[in-house]
Design a protein around this motif. Structure first.
Motif, mmCIF file in Angstrom:
data_model
loop_
_atom_site.group_PDB
_atom_site.id
_atom_site.type_symbol
_atom_site.label_atom_id
_atom_site.label_comp_id
_atom_site.label_asym_id
_atom_site.label_seq_id
_atom_site.Cartn_x
_atom_site.Cartn_y
_atom_site.Cartn_z
ATOM 1 N N ARG A 186 0.999 -1.314 -0.270
ATOM 2 C CA ARG A 186 0.225 -0.323 -0.150
ATOM 3 C C ARG A 186 0.713 1.365 0.338
ATOM 4 N NH1 ARG A 186 -5.160 -0.067 1.539
ATOM 5 N NH2 ARG A 186 -5.272 1.843 2.576
ATOM 6 N N GLY A 203 0.590 3.958 -2.202
ATOM 7 C CA GLY A 203 -0.530 4.618 -2.701
ATOM 8 C C GLY A 203 -0.352 6.349 -1.621
ATOM 9 N N CYS A 238 2.167 8.278 -3.526
ATOM 10 C CA CYS A 238 1.354 9.620 -4.003
ATOM 11 C C CYS A 238 0.372 10.463 -3.609
ATOM 12 C CB CYS A 238 1.086 8.622 -5.378
ATOM 13 S SG CYS A 238 2.198 7.389 -6.298
ATOM 14 N N LEU A 240 -8.213 5.780 -9.693
ATOM 15 C CA LEU A 240 -7.252 5.014 -9.344
ATOM 16 C C LEU A 240 -7.219 4.876 -8.166
ATOM 17 C CD1 LEU A 240 -4.847 6.963 -12.037
ATOM 18 C CD2 LEU A 240 -6.345 4.918 -12.622
ATOM 19 N N TYR A 241 -6.679 5.192 -7.033
ATOM 20 C CA TYR A 241 -6.735 5.248 -5.619
ATOM 21 C C TYR A 241 -7.271 3.907 -5.709
ATOM 22 C CZ TYR A 241 -6.429 5.650 -1.171
ATOM 23 O OH TYR A 241 -6.263 5.163 0.863
ATOM 24 N N HIS A 256 -8.946 1.907 -7.560
ATOM 25 C CA HIS A 256 -8.576 0.501 -8.116
ATOM 26 C C HIS A 256 -7.383 0.271 -7.522
ATOM 27 C CE1 HIS A 256 -7.720 -1.965 -11.815
ATOM 28 N NE2 HIS A 256 -6.768 -1.890 -11.141
ATOM 29 N N PHE A 257 -6.714 0.625 -6.899
ATOM 30 C CA PHE A 257 -5.539 0.475 -5.917
ATOM 31 C C PHE A 257 -5.545 -0.151 -5.234
ATOM 32 C CE2 PHE A 257 -1.701 1.075 -3.036
ATOM 33 C CZ PHE A 257 -0.601 0.452 -3.942
ATOM 34 N N VAL A 258 -6.418 -0.102 -4.563
ATOM 35 C CA VAL A 258 -6.683 -0.048 -3.329
ATOM 36 C C VAL A 258 -7.454 -2.105 -3.212
ATOM 37 C CG1 VAL A 258 -7.968 0.428 -1.177
ATOM 38 C CG2 VAL A 258 -7.136 1.951 -1.444
ATOM 39 N N LYS A 318 -7.293 -3.821 -5.949
ATOM 40 C CA LYS A 318 -6.712 -4.709 -6.564
ATOM 41 C C LYS A 318 -5.309 -5.537 -5.194
ATOM 42 C CE LYS A 318 -2.292 -4.898 -9.981
ATOM 43 N NZ LYS A 318 -1.710 -4.459 -10.580
ATOM 44 N N VAL A 319 -5.161 -4.164 -3.954
ATOM 45 C CA VAL A 319 -4.437 -4.314 -3.323
ATOM 46 C C VAL A 319 -4.629 -6.107 -2.408
ATOM 47 C CG1 VAL A 319 -3.073 -4.148 -1.042
ATOM 48 C CG2 VAL A 319 -2.760 -3.104 -3.021
ATOM 49 N N ASP A 339 -11.178 4.895 3.243
ATOM 50 C CA ASP A 339 -10.014 4.589 1.788
ATOM 51 C C ASP A 339 -11.629 5.650 1.580
ATOM 52 O OD1 ASP A 339 -7.738 3.656 2.160
ATOM 53 O OD2 ASP A 339 -9.259 1.676 1.966
#
Length: 289
Positions: free
Chosen positions: A134, A137, A140, A191-192, A194-196, A198-199, A228
């Motif tokens: 993480r 995230g 950035c 994007l945030y 999607h990143f969370v 995915k992790v 989040d």
């Protein structure tokens, strides 16, 4: 030797004549001077509209210009950027599990978590791996929110004067920044999340969730956490504020163009008429949006 003035005065008194009353308004403090008092002519005074404009400039304050609708929207965007930053850091701290709690001196791992032996070692390793996954995230997110927050604050400070006194380039820069910010913030929120997600769908998160749930800690799961979700919420609010600021800045630029065109027209008419006519003051209410 006779004195004619006294004899004349006596003759007037005998005939019943009275001396006219003395007018103190025309008397000078210096009795030896016979000059009449000076009264300024109306032509020597500045035009009335110039005096009104000076009074408006005197009573105008920086707070009045900053607290325009455009300034208030920028101030709110600075605050929402700060909220997004806080929520990004809070999400990382909450989801770090025991690796975050172990760094706090007021917490004892053995008393707050009923984990011992092999499970304790596994949880620590999984928390460390999850935190490292993480990490991009939060890095950035912090850089992104700090950049937009600081630039928004700079535009707030630069807007401490009326729009017709501001540089047109500054208004165009504020317009471009807010238009880009509205689009980029929506993309960044997507994007945030999607990143969370995915992790949280990795095997590390799944094994970590099983270990915590086995010991009764069901809140440490692989779903999108409340922090989040708060990041996404305040990010969308910031995007809406930037979109609203874009519309208000467009109105300000249009009003400023009308003001400058009217000013040029008035100046041209004044040059043609020889500058004898006093024109009405230009009003710039449309540029103070």
């Amino acid at each position: 030797m006779s004195q004619p003035p006294r004899s004349n005065r006596g003759r007037r008194e005998r005939n019943g004549e009275q001396r006219p009353p003395r007018d103190d308004r025309w008397s000078s403090p210096d009795s030896s001077s016979s000059r009449p008092p000076y009264y300024p002519r109306e032509a020597d005074r500045p035009p009335r509209h110039q005096r009104d404009m000076r009074q408006e400039e005197h009573h105008d304050s920086r707070c009045t210009n900053i607290c325009s609708r455009r300034g208030i929207v920028l101030i709110c965007s600075v605050l929402t950027n700060a909220l997004v930053l806080i929520c990004v850091v809070a999400a990382q701290v909450v989801m770090s599990g025991m690796s975050a709690m172990g760094g706090m001196s007021s917490f004892d791992i053995n008393t707050n978590f009923n984990l011992q032996g092999t499970e304790l070692q596994q949880v620590r390793e999984l928390d460390m791996q999850y935190s490292q996954m993480r990490a991009p995230g939060i890095y950035c997110g912090v850089a992104f929110t700090l950049t937009f927050g600081v630039v928004s604050l700079l535009f707030v400070v630069a807007g401490n004067k009326p729009a017709y006194r501001m540089s047109p380039k500054l208004l165009v820069g504020a317009l471009a920044f807010q238009a880009v910010g509205a689009v980029v913030y929506v993309v960044a929120v997507g994007l945030y999340l999607h990143f969370v997600i995915k992790v949280n769908s990795t095997d590390v998160c799944k094994r970590r969730e099983i270990l915590y749930r086995r010991n009764g800690y069901t809140w440490m799961n692989c779903d999108v956490s409340g922090a989040d979700a708060a990041v996404a919420l305040f990010g969308l609010i910031t995007a809406i504020l930037y979109a609203a600021g874009t519309g208000l800045t467009v109105q300000t630029i249009r009003g400023l163009k009308r003001y400058l065109e009217e000013k040029r027209r008035r100046d041209a008419e004044k040059r043609q008429s020889g500058g004898t006519n006093q024109s009405a003051p230009l009003r710039a209410e449309t540029t103070s949006v």
